[in-house]
Structure formats: C-alpha cells, structure tokens
Scaffold this motif. Structure first.
Motif, mmCIF file in Angstrom:
data_model
loop_
_atom_site.group_PDB
_atom_site.id
_atom_site.type_symbol
_atom_site.label_atom_id
_atom_site.label_comp_id
_atom_site.label_asym_id
_atom_site.label_seq_id
_atom_site.Cartn_x
_atom_site.Cartn_y
_atom_site.Cartn_z
ATOM 1 N N UNK A 1 0.867 -1.769 0.219
ATOM 2 C CA UNK A 1 0.069 -0.137 -0.021
ATOM 3 C C UNK A 1 0.892 1.036 -0.046
ATOM 4 N N UNK A 2 0.362 1.898 -1.153
ATOM 5 C CA UNK A 2 1.898 3.467 -0.966
ATOM 6 C C UNK A 2 1.451 4.010 0.613
ATOM 7 N N UNK B 1 -1.834 -3.151 10.864
ATOM 8 C CA UNK B 1 -0.821 -3.236 11.575
ATOM 9 C C UNK B 1 0.215 -4.411 10.981
ATOM 10 N N UNK B 2 1.435 -4.764 10.983
ATOM 11 C CA UNK B 2 1.767 -5.447 11.011
ATOM 12 C C UNK B 2 1.741 -7.163 12.255
ATOM 13 N N UNK C 1 0.923 -6.446 6.573
ATOM 14 C CA UNK C 1 0.789 -4.237 7.029
ATOM 15 C C UNK C 1 -1.124 -4.736 6.451
ATOM 16 N N UNK C 2 -1.863 -5.755 7.454
ATOM 17 C CA UNK C 2 -3.278 -5.277 7.226
ATOM 18 C C UNK C 2 -4.077 -5.173 8.829
ATOM 19 N N UNK C 3 -5.509 -5.553 7.911
ATOM 20 C CA UNK C 3 -5.968 -5.567 8.901
ATOM 21 C C UNK C 3 -6.701 -6.839 9.454
ATOM 22 N N UNK D 1 -6.925 3.443 8.496
ATOM 23 C CA UNK D 1 -5.778 3.020 8.604
ATOM 24 C C UNK D 1 -4.872 3.060 7.091
ATOM 25 N N UNK D 2 -3.109 2.928 7.092
ATOM 26 C CA UNK D 2 -2.622 4.127 8.178
ATOM 27 C C UNK D 2 -2.927 5.223 8.763
#
Length: 613
Positions: free
Chosen positions: A406-407, A537-538, A547-549, A486-487
């Motif tokens: 993700x950018x 987070x990680x 990095x996801x949810x 997020x983030x």
C-alpha cells in the motif's frame, strides 16, 4: 549500538536532521564569479548609453527651439513689413503729402505700395463718413464705394477713433475670394482730427505654403494656431475643411483632421497652458490611441487680441530613431556580455545538473510520487555517472516495491515512521468487491486474456479507492479488499468508502456501455461495506510481515458482499450493500434504502442491510 539507528534516520530523513546553514547553488557561484567582471562593464555601457541619450535629447530640444524660432521669424517677416508700410502711408496722409480725396493720385501711391509687398492683397482707406477707396493687387483695380450704412464698417471706424497707432485686427471672411484674411488697421490723425483708417489686407496663403514646406523638410507636422481654438495655417491632411464664414472665418482645432490637435482641443488644461505660455519653447506629451506625440510650441504676441501659437507635433517614436545607432552599440555590448554569462551558466549547469537530478530523485523517493521517478541522466563526469547508475537502480527497485505494498504504508516506511505502523485497534470501514459469475466469464478466455481483463478491472477499482485515499489490502482472484481509517487517521473513513463505492459503480456502468458497443457481455459487480473496529498493523513472522487488518469487521464486510448473491439482479451493473453500522457512521438519512435484516453466514443474530445500487 542503540544510537546507530537514530543516526541513520537523521541522515536519511531531512525532517529529523539538524538545521544546516543555507548554501548557494554551484551554478550561482560560477555565474557570480563571471558577474564580478561583467557588472562593471555593464555599468560603463549603461552610463555611456544614458549620456549619449541625454545628449541626443538635448539636440532634439535645441532643434525644436530653432524650428519654432524659424517659423516665428517667418511670420514676423511676413506680417511686420505690412505694419511698417501701413504706418508709412498713414504718415503721408497725416502730413498732407497725399490726399485720399484725390482718387487718382492716392490710388497710384497705394498701387506702388502693393508692388513692394507681395503679401498685401488689398489696400483700403475708409474716411469718417464711410467712403472707401480700395486698390487690389491682382487686378490693379481702384474702386470707390460707400459703406456708411454697413454696421461692421461703422464699428471699424468707431474702434479706430479710440486708437492712435496701428494694430492687427481680427481675421475676417472675404465673400468675393472665399478666403480668410488678416488685416492691419492704421488710424490716421491730422492736427488732432480723425481723417480715417488705412486697412492692409493680408493673405495667409504664403504662410500655409511655408508650413507645408517646413513640415515636409523636417518630417514633422508644423502649425500656426490663432489662439487655443482656431487654426491659422496647417499642412493639408486630406480631410475636407469646413467652409469659412463671417461668424467663424478660421477652422477649429478638431475640424482639420489632425488627431493631435483634436486631442489638444479636448484636453482641459490646454487653455491654461496657453495662458501661461511664453515666447520660450515649451513641450507636452499627447496620446492618440497607441501612439504618443511630442508637441512643441511657443506663443507669439503682437498680432491681434488673440496670440498666435507656433508649434509642431512629432511622433515620439521618431525621436528614438535618432538614437538607434547609440542603442545598437549598447545592445551589441550587452549581448556579448549576456552570451558570456550564458556560457558560464551552461558550464555551471553542466556540472550541477546531475547533482540537482540526484536531489530531485531523492525528494521524489521521499515524497513517493505516483509516477516512477525519471532516471538520472548521464554526464561527462565519471564520478557523477557512478552515482547516477546507483540511484537509477534504486529507483527501479523502489518503483516495483511500492506496487506490491500500500502506498501509504510505503510512504511511512520511507519517512521513518515505523513506530506508527505497530499493531493497534482502529475504527475502520472495509470494502469487498467480487465479480458475479466470474467463472462463467472466464471459461472461454485464455490465461493471457484473463490476466489482461483482471488488470484492467482492478485498475478501474484502484483509481476510485486511491482517489478517496483508501488502502488496497489485497486482490483475491477477482475480488478486492480495501479499507479506510489506517494507516493514516481518517475520521471520515465511512464517507470516503461510501464515495469510492458509488464511483466504482459509476465506472462499471460506463465500462459496460463500452463493452456493449464491442459486443461483449456486461460485468456484474458486488460491493460490500461495513464499519467497525479492527486490528491494524504488522501481522506475520519476523522475517516476513504483512500490513493488514484482521477482525470480525473484515469478516462481516466479506459476508455482506457475499449476501448480494441472493439480492443481485441480472439487470444491475453493480450492487452496493452497506451495513447499518456504516449507515450510522454516515450520519443516517438512508433508511429508505433498507432491504431488511439478514443473518450472515457464520454469524449469530440478524444485521440490517442497505442497498444503494
């Protein structure tokens, strides 16, 4: 050891580095060195140019003054002998040397006087009773008339009785010649008794001829004004002049077709300027449309109640043509200096361009531009080429790096905000999309066509998500998972997700219209939105994290998207199902779109669902 990471972050992230004194570019330094030599030369050239220009303007002013004096002397040479001759004849009459009553003798004397002065067109003597004896130059004809009943003649006699010396009277219109004439009147007294008035009629033709010659010789528009309102002599302009009359024997300034005089007549301070004018030359600027003119003039008194104004107009651009040679020298000198400075600039630019490109690329890496940074160009210098090759390799790797992550996440990593992406619970809005009957669509397509189709499809979806600053978490087959909140902190995450879903539906409709034109089957898309808490987070092993949810909110969003299989209508391009939690985060107001409560697969208890498309 603990200080090493901090030192590295300070070195690679400018916002954490200590402030450094501001430095000048190398190009500026090189140009500055050249300027130390160039500036004094420019000053000398500028002073020489200004001095030469000032001298040229002084020459113009002297030439203007001489021109006005020349015209004034011409007028005086034309009119003063008339006064002298008239006084001489008047003295002869006053002494009794000649008698007006002896017509033949008197006419002979006046004819002789006309022979000596070509500007006098007619001599006349008016006695107190109104008897007039006239002698014309052109025909040599002597004529006696009785004008005692003419009011104008009586007024002339009455005016002459109040005077002892000759004077220039107002101009008048001669009906017989259809011309405007000047006249000099000399009262004649003998032993205290008024004997009559001697009138010398003067033609203005020679003045006009002189004005035409002067204008052509000096390339300027010379004129003689009779006061501030009327023109006595002026070169022809091609505009027909109004016919003179007894009431207005001379044309007005705005009647002769000269735009400069027309503009002068319209200026409010023109009369005041003439009232304060003197015999010394004066100048003023007159604007006529885009062109400006310099008008030089002087006042000439003694030729009537109204003063004569001698002047000329000259386009302002003509003056500059006289200093073109001086300007050319200055321009050539400045051009040489400019070429020198430009050469120094090119040299400095050749040295500093690769360095500047390196700085630009570093800034683009730091800001994580959407487009891949332009590779650093090679230069003639080996050391700079080595640095350029290393940076170009870094750019290539970074570009592909940010396509896989993700950018927003990559931006935080590059800027050193590692602490801000630790696992934490956030309020987020999650979106799932899925293509209806994708298996059926893909049966008759090759793997290459299928990959092209999916890339095209996800490009369409990603544009809508990124336009609302969303994060694309992953692509799962023909499905996409994205989230907001997020983030980066996004208090309006629900609104952003809602707008992105509507935009995706709009894009799908337009895309299907193009597919229909190409004879292809439409795409039916299912979209599910749900808002709630999730761990962000990680997630993963120490050597490979993602990095996801995670959390129930993600599962509910996927179940809502799957629920649209039951509610999907084949005629719809896209179906958007939204949970009540997202509707509440949007502020409510969409109750009319409710499709009731439903029990989602794998969950207990019903949940209210809303369909927006």
């Amino acid at each position: 050891m603990g200080s090493a990471p901090s030192a590295l972050r300070s070195a690679f992230h400018p916002e954490r580095a200590p402030a450094r004194p501001r430095a000048i570019p190398l190009t500026v330094g090189l140009v500055g060195i050249v300027a130390l030599v160039v500036v004094p030369v420019i000053v000398v050239l500028l002073l020489g140019y200004l001095t030469a220009r000032q001298n040229t303007m002084e020459m113009f002013r002297r030439e203007a003054a001489n021109g006005l004096i020349e015209v004034s002397q011409r007028i005086q040479n034309h009119l003063d002998p008339v006064a002298v001759q008239s006084r001489y004849l008047a003295e002869m009459i006053a002494s009794g040397e000649i008698e007006p009553s002896r017509s033949r003798e008197f006419a002979s004397v006046m004819t002789g006087a006309l022979a000596g002065l070509s500007q006098i067109g007619e001599l006349a003597f008016i006695d107190p009773s109104g008897e007039v004896l006239r002698v014309k130059r052109r025909t040599r004809e002597t004529k006696r008339s009785n004008w005692r009943d003419d009011p104008r003649t009586r007024a002339v006699i009455a005016d002459a009785r109040t005077r002892k010396t000759g004077y220039w009277a107002e101009s008048f219109f001669a009906e017989s010649t259809r011309a405007t004439l000047l006249n000099y009147r000399t009262p004649v007294w003998r032993d205290g008794r008024f004997q009559g008035i001697l009138v010398a009629v003067v033609s203005t033709a020679s003045l006009s001829d002189f004005i035409v010659r002067t204008s052509a010789r000096h390339l300027r528009n010379t004129f003689i004004l009779h006061g501030p309102d009327h023109v006595l002599a002026h070169p022809p302009t091609g505009t027909p002049r109004p016919d003179p009359s007894d009431d207005e024997p001379l044309p007005r300034l705005d009647q002769i077709g000269d735009p400069v005089l027309t503009r002068l007549a319209a200026e409010a301070d023109w009369r005041l300027a003439l009232d304060n004018a003197s015999a010394a030359p004066e100048s003023r600027i007159v604007s006529v449309g885009p062109e400006t003119y310099i008008v030089s003039y002087r006042r000439l008194d003694g030729y009537g109640k109204v003063p004569l104004i001698v002047g000329f107009s000259l386009p302002h651009s003509n003056i500059h043509s006289q200093i073109d040679r001086i300007r050319m020298i200055a321009v050539v000198g400045v051009a040489i200096l400019i070429v020198s400075v430009f050469a120094a600039y090119l040299l400095g630019r050749g040295l500093t361009r690769p360095v500047r490109q390196l700085a630009t690329v570093a800034a683009s890496v730091y800001d994580l531009d959407n487009e891949p940074a332009r590779p650093v160009a090679r230069s003639p210098f080996r050391e700079l080429n080595d640095a350029a090759d290393a940076v170009n390799a870094l750019l290539s790797g970074l570009y592909w790096f940010k396509t896989y992550l993700p950018r927003g996440l990559v931006t935080r990593l590059i800027r050193g905000n590692v602490e801000s992406i630790v696992s934490e619970e956030r309020e987020v809005t999650v979106m799932f999309t899925d293509i209806y009957n994708f298996t059926g669509l893909s049966v008759n397509h090759s793997s290459h066509d299928l990959v092209h189709f999916l890339n095209q499809h996800f490009t369409l979806l990603a544009a809508s998500v990124e336009a609302e600053a969303g994060t694309i978490d992953k692509y799962i087959g023909d499905s996409m998972m994205a989230f907001w909140g997020a983030p980066e902190d996004q208090p309006d995450h629900a609104e952003r997700a809602f707008r992105a879903a509507l935009e995706i539906a709009s894009r799908i409709r337009r895309h299907n219209a193009r597919r229909a034109d190409d004879g292809l089957d439409p795409i039916r898309l299912r979209i599910g939105l749900h808002t709630g808490p999730a761990v962000v987070g990680n997630i993963g092993a120490p050597g490979r994290v993602n990095y996801t949810i995670v959390g129930d909110t993600v599962n509910v969003a996927q179940r809502i998207e799957s629920l649209s299989k039951e509610l999907h209508e084949d005629t719809r391009d896209a179906v958007i199902l939204i949970s009540a939690a997202t509707i509440e985060a949007l502020g409510g107001g969409l109750q009319d779109f409710s499709v009731g409560t439903h029990v989602l697969r794998g969950r207990y208890g019903p949940i209210e669902i809303f369909r927006l498309a």
